[in-house]
Design a protein around this motif. Structure first.
Motif, PDB file in Angstrom:
ATOM      1  N   ILE A  32       0.693  -1.044   0.040  1.00 14.50           N
ATOM      2  CA  ILE A  32      -0.019  -0.014  -0.112  1.00 14.50           C
ATOM      3  C   ILE A  32       0.797   1.193   0.081  1.00 14.50           C
ATOM      4  O   ILE A  32       0.489   2.248  -0.759  1.00 14.50           O
ATOM      5  CB  ILE A  32      -1.138   0.061   1.493  1.00 14.50           C
ATOM      6  CG1 ILE A  32      -1.955  -1.085   1.115  1.00 14.50           C
ATOM      7  CG2 ILE A  32      -1.512   1.431   1.413  1.00 14.50           C
ATOM      8  CD1 ILE A  32      -2.626  -1.286   2.322  1.00 14.50           C
ATOM      9  N   LYS A  33       2.052   1.414   0.669  1.00 13.04           N
ATOM     10  CA  LYS A  33       2.793   2.473   0.986  1.00 13.04           C
ATOM     11  C   LYS A  33       3.445   2.913  -0.605  1.00 13.04           C
ATOM     12  O   LYS A  33       3.948   2.113  -1.082  1.00 13.04           O
ATOM     13  CB  LYS A  33       3.793   2.364   2.114  1.00 13.04           C
ATOM     14  CG  LYS A  33       3.028   2.140   3.273  1.00 13.04           C
ATOM     15  CD  LYS A  33       4.128   2.080   4.391  1.00 13.04           C
ATOM     16  CE  LYS A  33       3.529   1.866   5.759  1.00 13.04           C
ATOM     17  NZ  LYS A  33       4.418   1.510   6.783  1.00 13.04           N
ATOM     18  N   PHE A  82      10.091  -3.676   4.057  1.00  8.31           N
ATOM     19  CA  PHE A  82      11.091  -3.167   3.058  1.00  8.31           C
ATOM     20  C   PHE A  82      11.104  -4.326   1.819  1.00  8.31           C
ATOM     21  O   PHE A  82      11.193  -3.666   0.734  1.00  8.31           O
ATOM     22  CB  PHE A  82      12.520  -2.833   3.711  1.00  8.31           C
ATOM     23  CG  PHE A  82      12.671  -1.314   4.361  1.00  8.31           C
ATOM     24  CD1 PHE A  82      12.460  -0.238   3.494  1.00  8.31           C
ATOM     25  CD2 PHE A  82      12.950  -1.233   5.663  1.00  8.31           C
ATOM     26  CE1 PHE A  82      12.627   1.137   4.139  1.00  8.31           C
ATOM     27  CE2 PHE A  82      12.887   0.055   6.140  1.00  8.31           C
ATOM     28  CZ  PHE A  82      12.616   1.101   5.313  1.00  8.31           C
ATOM     29  N   VAL A  83      11.545  -5.401   2.187  1.00  4.64           N
ATOM     30  CA  VAL A  83      11.443  -6.343   1.093  1.00  4.64           C
ATOM     31  C   VAL A  83      10.322  -6.319   0.381  1.00  4.64           C
ATOM     32  O   VAL A  83      10.352  -6.233  -0.968  1.00  4.64           O
ATOM     33  CB  VAL A  83      12.074  -7.646   1.749  1.00  4.64           C
ATOM     34  CG1 VAL A  83      12.039  -8.811   0.602  1.00  4.64           C
ATOM     35  CG2 VAL A  83      13.130  -7.905   2.398  1.00  4.64           C
ATOM     36  N   VAL A  84       9.256  -6.585   0.623  1.00  5.65           N
ATOM     37  CA  VAL A  84       7.757  -6.485  -0.038  1.00  5.65           C
ATOM     38  C   VAL A  84       7.706  -5.127  -0.836  1.00  5.65           C
ATOM     39  O   VAL A  84       7.393  -5.190  -1.917  1.00  5.65           O
ATOM     40  CB  VAL A  84       6.587  -6.564   0.938  1.00  5.65           C
ATOM     41  CG1 VAL A  84       5.412  -6.403   0.191  1.00  5.65           C
ATOM     42  CG2 VAL A  84       6.877  -8.120   1.706  1.00  5.65           C
ATOM     43  N   VAL A  88       7.645  -5.103  -4.733  1.00  6.53           N
ATOM     44  CA  VAL A  88       6.501  -4.476  -5.581  1.00  6.53           C
ATOM     45  C   VAL A  88       6.900  -3.549  -6.447  1.00  6.53           C
ATOM     46  O   VAL A  88       6.400  -3.558  -7.459  1.00  6.53           O
ATOM     47  CB  VAL A  88       5.530  -4.178  -4.188  1.00  6.53           C
ATOM     48  CG1 VAL A  88       4.179  -3.102  -5.015  1.00  6.53           C
ATOM     49  CG2 VAL A  88       4.952  -5.343  -3.612  1.00  6.53           C
ATOM     50  N   ASN A  89       7.893  -2.600  -6.036  1.00  7.73           N
ATOM     51  CA  ASN A  89       8.108  -1.611  -6.829  1.00  7.73           C
ATOM     52  C   ASN A  89       9.120  -1.919  -7.892  1.00  7.73           C
ATOM     53  O   ASN A  89       8.983  -1.245  -8.960  1.00  7.73           O
ATOM     54  CB  ASN A  89       8.729  -0.314  -5.850  1.00  7.73           C
ATOM     55  CG  ASN A  89       7.575   0.328  -5.255  1.00  7.73           C
ATOM     56  OD1 ASN A  89       6.844   1.157  -5.730  1.00  7.73           O
ATOM     57  ND2 ASN A  89       7.306  -0.088  -3.814  1.00  7.73           N
ATOM     58  N   GLU A  91       8.831  -4.785  -9.487  1.00  7.35           N
ATOM     59  CA  GLU A  91       7.989  -5.524 -10.392  1.00  7.35           C
ATOM     60  C   GLU A  91       7.210  -4.343 -11.243  1.00  7.35           C
ATOM     61  O   GLU A  91       6.841  -4.395 -12.455  1.00  7.35           O
ATOM     62  CB  GLU A  91       6.671  -6.272  -9.637  1.00  7.35           C
ATOM     63  CG  GLU A  91       6.066  -6.978 -10.359  1.00  7.35           C
ATOM     64  CD  GLU A  91       6.275  -8.025 -11.762  1.00  7.35           C
ATOM     65  OE1 GLU A  91       5.935  -8.155 -12.729  1.00  7.35           O
ATOM     66  OE2 GLU A  91       7.641  -8.361 -11.462  1.00  7.35           O
ATOM     67  N   GLN A  92       6.850  -3.416 -10.530  1.00  4.10           N
ATOM     68  CA  GLN A  92       6.021  -2.307 -11.329  1.00  4.10           C
ATOM     69  C   GLN A  92       6.862  -1.466 -12.072  1.00  4.10           C
ATOM     70  O   GLN A  92       6.324  -0.996 -13.344  1.00  4.10           O
ATOM     71  CB  GLN A  92       5.473  -1.047 -10.135  1.00  4.10           C
ATOM     72  CG  GLN A  92       4.275  -1.564  -9.276  1.00  4.10           C
ATOM     73  CD  GLN A  92       3.819  -0.603  -8.107  1.00  4.10           C
ATOM     74  OE1 GLN A  92       4.474   0.395  -7.914  1.00  4.10           O
ATOM     75  NE2 GLN A  92       2.677  -0.967  -7.613  1.00  4.10           N
ATOM     76  N   LYS A  93       8.159  -1.407 -11.961  1.00  2.00           N
ATOM     77  CA  LYS A  93       9.022  -0.690 -12.870  1.00  2.00           C
ATOM     78  C   LYS A  93       9.389  -1.495 -14.149  1.00  2.00           C
ATOM     79  O   LYS A  93       9.451  -1.152 -15.339  1.00  2.00           O
ATOM     80  CB  LYS A  93      10.487  -0.385 -12.203  1.00  2.00           C
ATOM     81  CG  LYS A  93      10.244   0.785 -11.394  1.00  2.00           C
ATOM     82  CD  LYS A  93      11.787   0.991 -10.679  1.00  2.00           C
ATOM     83  CE  LYS A  93      11.657   2.056  -9.661  1.00  2.00           C
ATOM     84  NZ  LYS A  93      13.073   2.199  -8.826  1.00  2.00           N
ATOM     85  N   ARG A  94       9.129  -2.921 -13.571  1.00  2.00           N
ATOM     86  CA  ARG A  94       9.365  -3.903 -14.886  1.00  2.00           C
ATOM     87  C   ARG A  94       8.348  -3.907 -16.052  1.00  2.00           C
ATOM     88  O   ARG A  94       8.373  -3.812 -17.127  1.00  2.00           O
ATOM     89  CB  ARG A  94       9.793  -5.367 -14.305  1.00  2.00           C
ATOM     90  CG  ARG A  94      11.188  -5.724 -13.921  1.00  2.00           C
ATOM     91  CD  ARG A  94      11.394  -7.243 -13.705  1.00  2.00           C
ATOM     92  NE  ARG A  94      10.557  -7.717 -12.449  1.00  2.00           N
ATOM     93  CZ  ARG A  94      10.762  -7.647 -11.308  1.00  2.00           C
ATOM     94  NH1 ARG A  94      12.034  -6.923 -11.047  1.00  2.00           N
ATOM     95  NH2 ARG A  94      10.260  -8.159 -10.351  1.00  2.00           N
ATOM     96  N   THR A  95       7.310  -3.620 -15.278  1.00  2.00           N
ATOM     97  CA  THR A  95       6.013  -4.029 -16.164  1.00  2.00           C
ATOM     98  C   THR A  95       5.629  -2.392 -16.821  1.00  2.00           C
ATOM     99  O   THR A  95       5.040  -2.568 -17.629  1.00  2.00           O
ATOM    100  CB  THR A  95       4.673  -4.177 -15.312  1.00  2.00           C
ATOM    101  OG1 THR A  95       4.374  -3.589 -14.223  1.00  2.00           O
ATOM    102  CG2 THR A  95       4.779  -5.832 -14.821  1.00  2.00           C
TER     103      THR A  95
END
Length: 97
Positions: A32-33, A82-84, A88-89, A91-95
């Motif tokens: 969420i953050k 922090f790991v999560v 997440v971020n 993966e968002q950059k890759r997509t």
């Protein structure tokens, strides 16, 4: 001694599912953050510690014990978040490419 150990084991069987449930919410927070700098929130750390110490006090329990455990739990939780967050971020950059 066997009876005491059996009771400790019983309590552990109650605690473990709650800790794992708590961890799912930590992971949700990591999703969420929006900003990595918000993962560590000193105000929230002190809020949680204050609440659990108050709960221990209501139960006439050892507040120092509870505070020590929760400070360790919170630090571990922040590291996990922090790991999560990083996963997440990333993966968002890759997509987004």
């Amino acid at each position: 001694m066997d009876e005491v150990r059996a009771e400790i084991d019983r309590v552990d069987r109650l605690i473990v599912p709650l800790l794992l449930e708590r961890l799912t919410y930590i992971a949700q927070a990591g999703h969420i953050k929006g900003d990595r700098d918000t993962v560590r929130d000193q105000w929230r750390i002190e809020d949680v510690v204050s609440k659990v110490k108050a709960e221990a006090e209501k139960l006439d329990g050892n507040t120092g014990y509870i505070e020590d455990i929760y400070r360790h739990l919170i630090e571990w939780s922040i590291a996990h978040e922090f790991v999560v967050w990083d996963d997440v971020n990333a993966e968002q950059k890759r997509t987004a490419r």
